[in-house]
Design a protein around this motif. Structure first.
Motif, short mmCIF file in Angstrom:
data_model
loop_
_atom_site.label_atom_id
_atom_site.label_comp_id
_atom_site.label_asym_id
_atom_site.label_seq_id
_atom_site.Cartn_x
_atom_site.Cartn_y
_atom_site.Cartn_z
N VAL A 63 0.86 -1.18 0.00
CA VAL A 63 0.00 0.00 0.00
C VAL A 63 0.90 1.24 0.00
O VAL A 63 1.81 1.34 0.82
CB VAL A 63 -0.92 0.03 1.23
N THR A 82 -1.72 5.47 9.44
CA THR A 82 -2.81 5.40 8.48
C THR A 82 -2.32 5.97 7.15
O THR A 82 -1.23 6.53 7.07
CB THR A 82 -4.01 6.23 8.96
N THR A 83 -3.15 5.88 6.11
CA THR A 83 -2.73 6.43 4.81
C THR A 83 -2.62 7.96 4.92
O THR A 83 -1.73 8.55 4.32
CB THR A 83 -3.73 6.06 3.70
N ASP A 84 -3.50 8.60 5.70
CA ASP A 84 -3.40 10.04 5.90
C ASP A 84 -2.07 10.41 6.53
O ASP A 84 -1.39 11.36 6.10
CB ASP A 84 -4.53 10.54 6.82
N GLU A 85 -1.70 9.67 7.56
CA GLU A 85 -0.43 9.95 8.23
C GLU A 85 0.74 9.68 7.30
O GLU A 85 1.74 10.40 7.29
CB GLU A 85 -0.31 9.12 9.51
N GLN A 98 -8.31 12.82 0.09
CA GLN A 98 -8.18 11.55 -0.62
C GLN A 98 -9.23 11.52 -1.71
O GLN A 98 -10.40 11.80 -1.44
CB GLN A 98 -8.37 10.38 0.35
N VAL A 150 -8.27 5.78 -5.79
CA VAL A 150 -7.33 4.69 -5.53
C VAL A 150 -6.90 4.13 -6.86
O VAL A 150 -7.74 3.92 -7.75
CB VAL A 150 -7.99 3.59 -4.67
N VAL A 153 -0.85 -0.90 -4.53
CA VAL A 153 -2.10 -0.15 -4.58
C VAL A 153 -1.83 1.23 -4.00
O VAL A 153 -1.37 1.36 -2.87
CB VAL A 153 -3.20 -0.86 -3.77
N VAL A 160 -3.06 4.93 -2.78
CA VAL A 160 -4.14 5.79 -2.32
C VAL A 160 -3.75 7.22 -2.69
O VAL A 160 -2.72 7.72 -2.24
CB VAL A 160 -4.34 5.65 -0.81
N GLU A 179 -14.10 19.92 -10.48
CA GLU A 179 -15.49 19.64 -10.12
C GLU A 179 -15.83 20.25 -8.77
O GLU A 179 -16.90 20.78 -8.56
CB GLU A 179 -15.74 18.13 -10.10
#
Lengths: 235, 235
Positions: free
Chosen positions: B15, B57-60, B79, B82, B95, B97, B145
DNA sequence: ATATTTTTGCGTATTATTAACACCAACTAT
DNA sequence: ATAGTTGGTGTTAATAATACGCAAAAATAT
């Protein structure tokens, strides 16, 4: 045979997908849940989903899992968030890619009480496995935000429907009331629907009152209005 | 020492996170890229990002990577997608993010030609590593958008700015022209900005013409307008 | 049958928002 | 000074949103 046969230089999280499947029964928004048959959280209800395989993307993964668990191949799926809290799965580190989907309730088998897939009203949710309550809440929030500037309904309503039905859908999602006549004008002059002479619900099975006209979506106009910011349904 | 010390019963993807960092120089939208120092794609430019660790986490993860690669701690990250194509990384299944971020260009060191982090105009992008061109395109589309129904600028403009500057930002992102006077009215009566008596750019360094007033964002109004669907900037 | 109730469809008046543009003010360069 | 350029205010016409009145159609009650 070695059960730990896949080795890496650095630790890896597992990648999974989960999907909040929304349906509409003409009155209320429903959510499709499956009963877990294995540990952890065996017997609890959960969002459909599962682990990604090495030969599929996350999109393909969630479509496969939905088909396996609910016998349904959704037309619309939207990826809307990623959940990666460190302890969200007791077995190992799992990062979940979250989707939501909109389907006509009638197209999904489920429903059978004995089955392990069932529709639940939003107000009557059971306890959910993992962090699925949080995922569902975020999915609903995303749907509500999106409905302001994108036409929604094509995937939730039957092929032929009435304007009052569509209004009930919008009111159920947004939790507000519109003026009947203004809703009608707005949706008609947007051009996303047009009158149809084909079947509407059985005349006898309706409520009291005048039988409403039957409409159908203009798929081309509908698609063109997605994401161009020109469709507005305020509250 | 064994270099393959982390083993699993099933194969696992890695990840990772990547971030499209947008800046604005008063004229054009810029994107922050870093030069890869290792294989694969060594020497090519790429979005900042990297592999997720087991204790974050992915944010961190993306915040840490941004700080490591660009010496910058962003306030806003979102985010938005993906990326999980099977062969998007030649080393192993990865993968990613994807995030985007909006920053004041002045806050990010970069810029130095010799450095390995630099701003690029959207029209003059170099070849990018991996599928980063695709990620960037989707990030830009998402930003465009979003700008229709969320006030944007707080994170891209300096603390004090002028309305013509803000208009140039909107025009750069959307690729359209607004009427000066209507833009002004719209943004003012939305309440997201208010006049400031504090410094505007040095009077001598300006172009010809009347010196514009200095404004600043009302953070409370600005935050309240995010995601409530009430802010509109049409084209 | 006939009246009553319910629901749909159409129209209209009022208000708010958007869009187009005329005009003045302030600053630069010559 | 004068011309050229950019910023700020106001006015008006077109368009869209909002709030209802009222009749038509269909089911229900008597």
């Amino acid at each position: 045979m070695n059960r730990q046969q896949y080795a890496y230089e650095y630790p890896h999280a597992a990648v999974a997908t989960d999907c909040a499947v929304f349906g509409f029964d003409g009155q209320n928004i429903k959510i499709l849940l499956v009963k877990r048959g294995i540990e952890p959280y065996k017997g609890l209800w959960a969002l459909p989903g599962g682990f990604m395989r090495m030969n599929e993307t996350t999109d393909e993964c969630i479509r496969r899992e939905l088909h396996e668990e609910t016998s349904f191949l959704p037309s619309v799926i939207e990826q809307f968030a990623v959940f990666s809290a460190i302890d969200r799965d007791p077995r190992e580190r799992v990062v979940s890619v979250a989707y939501y989907s909109l389907v006509r309730q009638s197209e999904v088998v489920g429903g059978d009480d004995a089955s392990d897939a069932r529709w639940f009203a939003l107000g009557a949710l059971p306890d959910l496995a993992f962090d699925h309550k949080e995922i569902l809440a975020k999915a609903l929030q995303t749907l509500r935000e999106k409905i302001h500037f994108e036409p929604i309904g094509f995937d939730l309503m039957d092929r032929y429907f009435t304007i009052p039905d569509l209004q009930r859908l919008y009111e159920a999602i947004l939790g507000v009331r519109f003026d009947r006549r203004n809703f009608m004008k707005k949706i008609l002059q947007s051009g996303v629907i047009s009158e149809s002479n084909e079947g509407v619900a059985a005349p006898a099975s309706r409520h009291a009152g005048r039988t409403p006209k039957s409409y159908t979506f203009n798929k081309d106009v509908y698609e063109a209005m997605k994401g161009n910011g020109r469709f507005k349904m305020e509250f």
